[in-house]
Design a protein around this motif. Structure first.
Motif, short mmCIF file in Angstrom:
data_model
loop_
_atom_site.label_atom_id
_atom_site.label_comp_id
_atom_site.label_asym_id
_atom_site.label_seq_id
_atom_site.Cartn_x
_atom_site.Cartn_y
_atom_site.Cartn_z
N LEU A 118 0.75 63.21 37.90
CA LEU A 118 0.96 62.44 39.13
C LEU A 118 -0.33 62.14 39.89
CD1 LEU A 118 4.33 63.66 40.71
CD2 LEU A 118 3.77 61.38 39.83
N PRO A 119 -1.27 63.07 40.04
CA PRO A 119 -2.50 62.71 40.75
C PRO A 119 -3.24 61.54 40.10
CG PRO A 119 -2.32 65.09 40.58
CD PRO A 119 -1.23 64.51 39.72
N VAL A 120 -3.21 61.47 38.77
CA VAL A 120 -3.86 60.38 38.06
C VAL A 120 -3.13 59.07 38.34
CG1 VAL A 120 -4.59 59.52 35.80
CG2 VAL A 120 -4.58 61.98 36.26
N MET A 121 -1.81 59.08 38.25
CA MET A 121 -1.02 57.87 38.49
C MET A 121 -1.15 57.41 39.94
SD MET A 121 2.47 58.58 36.28
CE MET A 121 2.46 58.53 34.48
N LYS A 122 -1.13 58.34 40.87
CA LYS A 122 -1.28 57.97 42.28
C LYS A 122 -2.65 57.34 42.53
CE LYS A 122 1.92 61.27 44.44
NZ LYS A 122 2.04 62.43 45.36
N ARG A 123 -3.67 57.90 41.93
CA ARG A 123 -5.02 57.35 42.08
C ARG A 123 -5.10 55.92 41.57
NH1 ARG A 123 -8.58 60.31 38.28
NH2 ARG A 123 -8.03 58.62 36.86
N SER A 160 15.19 62.43 42.28
CA SER A 160 14.39 62.84 43.43
C SER A 160 12.94 62.39 43.28
CB SER A 160 14.45 64.36 43.60
OG SER A 160 15.75 64.78 43.94
N LEU A 161 12.42 62.50 42.07
CA LEU A 161 11.05 62.06 41.81
C LEU A 161 10.89 60.57 42.07
CD1 LEU A 161 8.22 62.76 40.65
CD2 LEU A 161 9.15 62.18 38.39
N ALA A 162 11.85 59.78 41.61
CA ALA A 162 11.78 58.32 41.80
C ALA A 162 11.71 57.97 43.28
CB ALA A 162 12.98 57.65 41.15
N ALA A 163 12.51 58.66 44.10
CA ALA A 163 12.51 58.39 45.54
C ALA A 163 11.19 58.77 46.18
CB ALA A 163 13.65 59.16 46.21
N GLU A 164 10.52 59.73 45.60
CA GLU A 164 9.27 60.24 46.16
C GLU A 164 8.06 59.38 45.82
OE1 GLU A 164 6.59 64.08 45.05
OE2 GLU A 164 8.68 64.49 45.56
N VAL A 165 8.02 58.83 44.60
CA VAL A 165 6.77 58.21 44.12
C VAL A 165 6.84 56.69 44.02
CG1 VAL A 165 6.15 60.30 42.86
CG2 VAL A 165 7.40 58.48 41.67
N GLY A 166 7.96 56.08 44.36
CA GLY A 166 8.08 54.64 44.23
C GLY A 166 7.03 53.87 45.01
N ARG A 167 6.60 54.39 46.14
CA ARG A 167 5.61 53.69 46.98
C ARG A 167 4.26 53.52 46.28
NH1 ARG A 167 5.52 58.02 51.71
NH2 ARG A 167 7.67 58.17 50.96
N TYR A 168 4.05 54.31 45.22
CA TYR A 168 2.79 54.24 44.47
C TYR A 168 2.90 53.35 43.23
CZ TYR A 168 1.88 58.42 47.27
OH TYR A 168 1.74 59.32 48.30
N THR A 238 14.19 52.07 38.78
CA THR A 238 13.70 53.44 38.92
C THR A 238 14.84 54.33 39.42
OG1 THR A 238 11.87 54.80 39.75
CG2 THR A 238 12.86 53.22 41.30
N GLY A 239 14.76 55.59 39.06
CA GLY A 239 15.81 56.53 39.42
C GLY A 239 17.09 56.36 38.65
N GLN A 240 17.03 55.67 37.51
CA GLN A 240 18.24 55.37 36.73
C GLN A 240 18.35 56.30 35.53
OE1 GLN A 240 20.28 52.92 38.12
NE2 GLN A 240 18.68 53.18 39.67
#
Length: 251
Positions: A118-123, A160-168, A238-240
């Motif tokens: 996740l840190p790599v993808m967020k970056r 839960s992950l999809a809801a958290e990281v969609g903004r990135y 996402t989240g599916q």
């Protein structure tokens, strides 16, 4: 990165992603099986790296992710495919060790892998995560409580992950295969046969009868669904949780 990429569904996913232009990091425990996946990827003109990794050890996962980033610069796709069948036994016969091992690989391992990339993808502001669960996580199956629990947990984790990281611009989805052709499901059939007084062939026939198409699922069909979820055609999915079950499960 594809965990459990050395054989079965994982190998098919690795090859299909390569067919569609991805460089692939094959993460597994068996060097010979990983080498076969790399050979198939290279036959398509793709590039594959093999890294031995133990999903139960965070330091092993971190080394694998660091290696992938060092070689390719980033990790855009993570497929959490590795998993174990766990015991075939009634709930009161399952040992604590069997329960913990199933959770450690099937659920905790996916969490540890995801946490590491996740840190790599967020970056980078981009990522596609696909978790491989099972229709067993969506319907009751006697004698498989650890496996079913781990796979249902993976569905909840994904949502839960999809809801958290969609903004990135990171999508997280889950694919739920039915009974997939190959040595692993044959072993499961044999265990079910022993537990219920049937032959393995009878168990196989009963499983196929549960599906609308009266057939087992091919690894290639699962791989194509994963590849679709990693493509631009599904940018807003996402989240599916998607079933690839030949109609065994329709919810």
């Amino acid at each position: 990165m594809v965990t459990g990429g050395g054989r079965g569904i994982g190998q098919s996913i690795s090859v299909e992603l390569a067919r569609n232009g991805a460089n692939v990091v094959v993460a597994d425990l068996d060097p010979d099986e990983m080498a076969e996946t790399r050979r198939r990827v290279e036959e398509l003109g793709g590039e594959a790296l093999c890294v031995e990794m133990d999903l139960t050890r965070p330091e092993s996962i971190e080394r694998a992710v660091d290696y992938a980033v060092e070689e390719f610069g980033t990790v855009e796709i993570l497929v959490n495919n590795a998993g174990i069948a766990g015991p075939t036994a009634t709930c009161d016969e399952v040992t604590v060790e069997q329960w913990d091992q199933t959770m450690a690989v099937n659920l905790r391992g996916a969490f540890l892998m995801t946490r590491s990339v996740l840190p790599v993808m967020k970056r980078e502001g981009y990522g596609r995560i696909v978790n491989i669960a099972s229709v067993t996580g969506k319907r009751p199956v006697p004698h498989r409580t650890p496996y079913a629990t781990s796979k249902m947990g993976l569905i909840g984790f994904t949502r839960s992950l999809a809801a958290e990281v969609g903004r990135y611009d990171i999508n997280a989805n889950v694919v739920c295969p039915g009974s997939v052709e190959g040595p692993r499901i044959e072993r499961v059939f044999r265990r079910h046969a022993e537990a219920n007084g049937h032959t393995a062939e009878e168990v196989k026939e009963m499983e196929m009868e549960k599906s609308a198409r009266k057939e087992l699922v091919s690894p290639e069909n699962v791989a194509r669904t994963v590849t679709l979820l990693c493509s631009s055609m599904t940018d807003q999915m996402t989240g599916q949780d998607l079933n690839v079950s030949a109609g065994k499960v329709m919810y």
